[in-house]
Design a protein around this motif. Structure first.
Motif, PDB file in Angstrom:
ATOM      1  N   LEU A  42       0.828  -1.201   0.000  1.00 28.02           N
ATOM      2  CA  LEU A  42       0.000   0.000   0.000  1.00 28.02           C
ATOM      3  C   LEU A  42       0.865   1.256   0.000  1.00 28.02           C
ATOM      4  N   GLU A  43       1.938   1.204   0.764  1.00 27.19           N
ATOM      5  CA  GLU A  43       2.835   2.354   0.768  1.00 27.19           C
ATOM      6  C   GLU A  43       3.398   2.615  -0.607  1.00 27.19           C
ATOM      7  N   ARG A  44       3.774   1.545  -1.293  1.00 25.41           N
ATOM      8  CA  ARG A  44       4.324   1.723  -2.633  1.00 25.41           C
ATOM      9  C   ARG A  44       3.275   2.303  -3.571  1.00 25.41           C
ATOM     10  N   ARG A  45       2.079   1.766  -3.460  1.00 27.04           N
ATOM     11  CA  ARG A  45       1.020   2.267  -4.339  1.00 27.04           C
ATOM     12  C   ARG A  45       0.705   3.716  -4.018  1.00 27.04           C
ATOM     13  N   TRP A  46       0.736   4.048  -2.756  1.00 28.57           N
ATOM     14  CA  TRP A  46       0.513   5.440  -2.354  1.00 28.57           C
ATOM     15  C   TRP A  46       1.561   6.349  -2.976  1.00 28.57           C
ATOM     16  N   GLU A  47       2.810   5.919  -2.798  1.00 30.67           N
ATOM     17  CA  GLU A  47       3.888   6.734  -3.368  1.00 30.67           C
ATOM     18  C   GLU A  47       3.744   6.878  -4.865  1.00 30.67           C
ATOM     19  N   SER A  48       3.350   5.828  -5.516  1.00 32.04           N
ATOM     20  CA  SER A  48       3.209   5.892  -6.956  1.00 32.04           C
ATOM     21  C   SER A  48       2.054   6.809  -7.349  1.00 32.04           C
ATOM     22  N   ALA A  49       0.984   6.809  -6.544  1.00 29.90           N
ATOM     23  CA  ALA A  49      -0.122   7.730  -6.829  1.00 29.90           C
ATOM     24  C   ALA A  49       0.320   9.170  -6.625  1.00 29.90           C
ATOM     25  N   VAL A  50       1.049   9.378  -5.543  1.00 30.87           N
ATOM     26  CA  VAL A  50       1.538  10.728  -5.265  1.00 30.87           C
ATOM     27  C   VAL A  50       2.498  11.193  -6.359  1.00 30.87           C
ATOM     28  N   ASP A  51       3.398  10.265  -6.777  1.00 28.84           N
ATOM     29  CA  ASP A  51       4.299  10.569  -7.904  1.00 28.84           C
ATOM     30  C   ASP A  51       3.518  10.972  -9.134  1.00 28.84           C
ATOM     31  N   GLY A  52       2.469  10.209  -9.392  1.00 29.66           N
ATOM     32  CA  GLY A  52       1.673  10.487 -10.569  1.00 29.66           C
ATOM     33  C   GLY A  52       1.019  11.857 -10.505  1.00 29.66           C
ATOM     34  N   LEU A  53       0.516  12.197  -9.330  1.00 28.24           N
ATOM     35  CA  LEU A  53      -0.109  13.514  -9.177  1.00 28.24           C
ATOM     36  C   LEU A  53       0.920  14.611  -9.370  1.00 28.24           C
ATOM     37  N   GLN A  54       2.083  14.408  -8.756  1.00 27.23           N
ATOM     38  CA  GLN A  54       3.131  15.409  -8.896  1.00 27.23           C
ATOM     39  C   GLN A  54       3.516  15.585 -10.358  1.00 27.23           C
ATOM     40  N   SER A  55       3.652  14.474 -11.038  1.00 23.86           N
ATOM     41  CA  SER A  55       4.068  14.575 -12.425  1.00 23.86           C
ATOM     42  C   SER A  55       2.979  15.203 -13.280  1.00 23.86           C
ATOM     43  N   ALA A  56       1.712  14.937 -12.943  1.00 22.82           N
ATOM     44  CA  ALA A  56       0.623  15.579 -13.687  1.00 22.82           C
ATOM     45  C   ALA A  56       0.674  17.094 -13.481  1.00 22.82           C
ATOM     46  N   GLU A  57       0.902  17.507 -12.229  1.00 25.75           N
ATOM     47  CA  GLU A  57       1.030  18.944 -11.946  1.00 25.75           C
ATOM     48  C   GLU A  57       2.138  19.553 -12.765  1.00 25.75           C
ATOM     49  N   LEU A  58       3.280  18.847 -12.758  1.00 26.83           N
ATOM     50  CA  LEU A  58       4.438  19.359 -13.479  1.00 26.83           C
ATOM     51  C   LEU A  58       4.145  19.475 -14.958  1.00 26.83           C
ATOM     52  N   GLU A  59       3.574  18.431 -15.520  1.00 31.31           N
ATOM     53  CA  GLU A  59       3.306  18.446 -16.945  1.00 31.31           C
ATOM     54  C   GLU A  59       2.336  19.547 -17.302  1.00 31.31           C
ATOM     55  N   LYS A  60       1.387  19.770 -16.393  1.00 30.55           N
ATOM     56  CA  LYS A  60       0.415  20.836 -16.694  1.00 30.55           C
ATOM     57  C   LYS A  60       1.096  22.190 -16.690  1.00 30.55           C
ATOM     58  N   SER A  61       1.957  22.404 -15.679  1.00 29.78           N
ATOM     59  CA  SER A  61       2.597  23.715 -15.610  1.00 29.78           C
ATOM     60  C   SER A  61       3.571  23.903 -16.754  1.00 29.78           C
ATOM     61  N   LEU A  62       4.070  22.785 -17.301  1.00 26.82           N
ATOM     62  CA  LEU A  62       4.957  22.901 -18.450  1.00 26.82           C
ATOM     63  C   LEU A  62       4.174  23.162 -19.724  1.00 26.82           C
TER      64      LEU A  62
END
Lengths: 117, 672, 175
Positions: A42-62
């Protein structure tokens, strides 16, 4: 000199490997968390979800992501994060359930044994 | 001292046998004390091997020719500091070097994975110690560097003169370290398989980290080798597609593929089976590399002389591959993917294409390397496969790879819609075409060169676009430009570290393209006082200085050089002849600038003052060497772990506690 | 084109400026290739395609061996004497066998060497396409509780929004 050196070279490693066996330090220390446990997963999946959100934010701002795609991605990751929370919830409530059952069982056994005595 | 070294080797061997057995037993029986014992045993191998190594180096430094290996690889004339080089320059010594270096690396790896993957670690330990066991067994039973001669000669045979260059201090150790370091991600992965803990991506973080460490070492080894070939060997080139070079390239290609596809597994839980297979392939190629290195059937400038040793490596490689695949097949069921592919155009699919392309290049390289054997077996004619073949065949494939490298990071995860794709690729495509136009106007007409520069243009602008936009968007939120840039880098280290590495690769690509297509060379016969030109360079041969040493004759030529009208200075190419080895070692004199290298090397010194020299102009070679530090920096940035929000557990529990509260109230309300 | 309109004006001008600057730099650094006599360039390329028979795997251009030097002189003589590239190669093949050429011939068994790489590319391309198609079709095998009921969704999302996601779990928020 040589004999002394060879004895040392053989004895010291032997002592080093015997020490943990004799003193059993490893088995006395607390059990480490299993990397395959549900929690770890679950921790890994959480981290991966958080990573995904972060990367979505980044891609949007780019400017790489359009608004629509951004929302779609964000939803996917929020969904995943929510699922993790739910699973944790369940596992915790499962645990609580189980503890309840165990306590009930113990109480019942006490009553029984108390009764027959 | 030598005897102490020998005893250490024996002790180390016995210890590793113990560690292997007890490590696996501890894993299977879940005996934590057994595992601890095995672990401590593994750590103890390090000092034992260091003692053996010191014994060997001590023997070199003291000219102890009673040791066979010392007699074969050094002599009284050898400068003392080259004892380090002599140590690993021969077959037996290099095995000891690999053993001790691996034991150190693996111990560090073990320490980390014991903490992070406590249930996988015993099995990974078992695998690592089996690797070490193999080397120690070969050392003890086949090629012991500390073996003594019955009669002590007065002087040794000496070290191969080509090795007397400070580049030899670092290139071969790095290269050998790189090949064996592939065993680290391999051990973690196979350990996870054996432990039955491969199906939930447990090993991915560690696999990625050690994969990148191994990749970094391999890359540095390759770059150092090319640099050394260029500056020392005097033929003006840096890569000859020699079998040993190829055997170092192949695991590098596989590891590059691996460090990328492991990202997909980390992010999406996909490619689980594929990554296992890939890491097994990588290790197999590393072993193949060691085989070819040790006198495989394909001739090479590099190989150690012994040929029987090679076959043992080949056999072990085959065995390892077989066993690994068996384990994989047994655990196959645990490796189903978590995520699924949403779109044919996405970062995931780009990574898959990239992986296949890397493996294709590795396969083609392998094919070219073994084709001579194939042609001999089938047709009884030996064909040689050399530079022209590889350049023609691998060149376009690598160009395709660089294009992919430029485009793929711009693709979003999961899916890319047409509109967003067009928007992202707009600038890179325009840049690529502009670069093509510009270089054509400027006079570059070779089609492959134009295509290559254009593709590098695409790739560079992709990276710069991301950097520019990211920095700009942070700047808009109030950070100053430099701050914004650094924070951007720091907040997304794996991604931007990767971009730095990509930039370094592009620099490498530019240097390789320019020097491959636009190098010029001339062989000229000169007498003292003659002046010749090549391009804008004018060089005047002043004379030659001869100097005799105990083991060689050195002839140093003196040149005055001008670039156009501007006087550059003196250049001193030289040639040293070693009568005992019957080898001539030349050193080119290089005048280097980012635009081009002017390179002078002597071919021969004749009688009556006549001498033959080769002059070369190699454009943009400087960029290749400059890319090295940038590449290392980028990898390190990508490796720094995320400051992991400690107590993710705690956070989650506190979250669920809140949710739990809400749960209570809803239970009472009898919902769902 | 509306796509262009969407770009922020300043960043777009900056980008164009940078690109132009880089292009100018590239233009300035391109130099016309150095002129070498045809004799030299032919000699060099032939030298690079012929192997020195007694040096393991080195071309006669590369090798510093005496025999290599001798062979280089022969190549030069032959070119000056008007032979074509293939005639010069033939000369060496007659003396040392086809092994002296650094790339396999395009006939006979050598042809196989050349066919395999493009065939490999074709196969690789097909495998990627097939793999992608298969992957897209296959549903994930694992039994994953994929669905959140509406109430669940509301409840958890609220928690996430309030506590989990807006904080430094998500450092990239400041991106």
């Amino acid at each position: 000199m040589l004999v002394f050196a060879s004895i040392v070279l053989c004895i010291v490693p032997a002592l080093v490997v015997l020490y943990p066996l004799v003193r059993k330090i490893a088995s006395k220390s607390p059990l480490p968390e299993d990397e395959s446990s549900l929690n770890a997963d679950l921790e890994r999946r959480w981290e991966s979800a958080v990573d995904g959100l972060q990367s979505a934010e980044l891609e949007k701002s780019l400017g790489n992501l359009q608004e629509e795609d951004y929302r779609w991605l964000r939803d996917i990751h929020m969904n995943e994060a929510a699922l993790v929370l739910k699973a944790m919830d369940l596992s915790e409530s499962d645990e609580i359930e189980m503890m309840k059952k165990v306590n009930d069982e113990i109480a019942r056994t006490k009553i029984q044994s108390g009764g027959t005595e | 001292m030598v005897e102490i070294g020998q005893i250490s080797l024996v002790a180390a061997f016995i210890l590793v046998v113990y560690v292997t057995i007890v490590g696996f037993a501890g894993g299977v029986l879940n005996g934590r004390d057994l595992v601890a014992s095995a672990r401590w045993g593994f750590y103890s191998v390090v000092p034992l091997l260091l003692i053996a190594t010191s014994a060997l180096i001590y023997a070199f430094v003291n000219n102890d020719f009673s040791v066979a290996y010392v007699a074969e690889n050094s002599n009284l004339a050898m400068p003392r500091i080259y004892a380090w080089v002599a140590f690993y320059s021969g077959n037996a010594g290099s095995l000891l070097y690999i053993a001790v270096a691996f034991s150190i690396m693996a111990s560090i790896c073990l320490k980390v994975i014991t903490k992070k993957l406590p249930y996988t670690a015993p099995y990974a330990l078992g695998v690592m110690s089996m690797v070490l066991l193999f080397f120690l067994a070969v050392i003890l039973f086949l090629a012991n560097p500390l073996e003594k001669l019955t009669v002590t000669p007065a002087d040794g045979q000496g070290i191969n003169p080509l090795l007397i260059h400070f580049g030899m201090f670092i290139h071969p150790p790095f290269q050998m370290l790189g090949l064996i370091s592939v065993a680290l991600p391999y051990s973690v992965a196979v350990g996870a398989l054996l432990a039955g803990r491969g199906g939930r991506d447990e090993w991915v973080d560690q696999g990625r980290m050690w994969g990148m460490v191994s990749w970094l070492i391999l890359t540095v080894g390759l770059l150092l080798g090319s640099w050394w070939a260029y500056t020392i060997l005097g033929w003006g080139g840096y890569w000859a597609w020699d079998p040993v070079e190829n055997s170092a390239l192949m695991p590098w290609l596989a590891m590059t593929a691996f460090v990328h596809s492991i990202m997909v597994q980390k992010r999406r839980g996909m490619f689980r089976m594929w990554n296992m297979v890939l890491v097994i392939i990588s290790f197999t190629m590393a072993q193949l590399g060691m085989f070819i290195n040790r006198g495989g059937p394909v001739p090479s400038v590099h190989s150690f002389a012994e040929s029987t040793m090679g076959w043992i490596f080949l056999a072990v490689m085959g065995l390892t591959l077989f066993v690994s695949l068996v384990i994989f097949v047994i655990r196959y069921d645990t490796l189903k993917s978590r995520g699924r592919l949403e779109s044919m155009i996405s970062r995931e699919s780009a990574f898959l294409a990239q992986n296949i392309l890397f493996l294709l290049i590795a396969f083609v390289t392998l094919w070219g390397t073994v084709f001579p054997i194939f042609s001999e077996a089938v047709d009884e004619t030996t064909m040689t496969v050399g530079q022209p073949f590889f350049n023609k065949v691998n060149g376009p494939l690598m160009l395709l790879l660089i294009l992919l490298m430029g485009v793929a990071p711009l693709l979003p995860w999961r899916r890319a819609t047409g509109k967003s794709l067009a928007r992202m690729l707009r600038i890179p495509v325009v840049s690529g075409l502009s670069v093509a136009a510009i270089v054509l106007i400027a006079g570059i007409s070779q089609p492959w060169a134009v295509a290559s520069f254009a593709i590098c243009g695409v790739a560079v602008s992709g990276v710069l676009q991301e950097w520019g936009r990211g920095t700009f968007s942070r700047h808009r939120r109030g950070e100053g430009w430099p701050r914004a840039f650094l924070n951007l880098l720091n907040a997304n280290r794996p991604r931007y570290g990767g971009y730095i590495v990509h930039l370094a690769i592009i620099m490498l690509g530019v240097g390789i393209t320019a020097s491959s297509f636009y190098s010029v060379q001339r062989d000229v016969v000169m007498q003292p006082g003659d002046t010749e030109t090549l391009g804008k360079y004018t060089f005047k041969y002043i004379g030659v200085n001869e100097e005799s040493f105990s083991d060689r004759l050195e002839e140093t030529a003196e040149f005055k050089v001008w670039s156009g009208d501007k006087y550059i200075g003196y250049m001193y190419p030289y040639r040293a002849f070693y009568p005992e080895f019957r080898i001539a070692a030349t050193r080119g004199a290089i005048n280097s600038s980012p635009m081009e290298d002017f390179y002078l090397v002597p071919s021969e010194f004749g009688e009556d003052d006549q001498a033959v020299f080769r002059a070369l102009i190699n454009p943009m070679i400087w960029w290749m060497w400059a890319s090295g530090p940038i590449l290392v920096f980028g990898t390190l940035v990508a490796l720094v772990p995320r400051r992991r929000s400690k107590n993710v557990q705690l956070r989650l529990t506190s979250l669920t506690a809140r949710v739990g509260d809400q749960n209570q109230s809803s239970v009472l309300g009898a919902e769902d | 084109m509306s796509i262009i309109k969407l770009t922020i004006a300043r960043s777009s001008t900056l980008t164009i400026f940078v690109i132009l600057l880089v292009l100018v730099l590239i233009f300035l650094s391109c130099k016309p290739p150095v002129e070498v006599s045809e004799l030299d360039s032919r000699t060099n390329s032939l030298n690079k395609s012929i192997m020195c028979p007694i040096c393991p795997g080195e071309s006669i251009d590369q090798s510093q061996n005496e025999l290599a030097g001798h062979m280089r002189r022969i190549v030069r003589e032959q070119i000056e004497g008007g032979k074509t590239d293939s005639e010069v190669r033939e000369y060496f093949v007659e003396r040392y066998g086809p092994v002296v050429l650094l790339e396999p011939s395009t006939s006979g068994i050598g042809l196989i060497a050349w066919i395999v790489p493009p065939a490999g590319l074709l196969i690789a391309g097909c495998s990627v396409a097939i793999a992608l198609i298969l992957m897209k079709r296959r549903r994930s095998e694992e039994v994953v509780d994929d669905t959140l009921s509406h109430n669940d969704r509301v409840r958890y999302y609220k928690v996430l929004e309030e506590r989990g996601i807006s904080e430094d779990d998500l450092p990239g928020r400041e991106v």
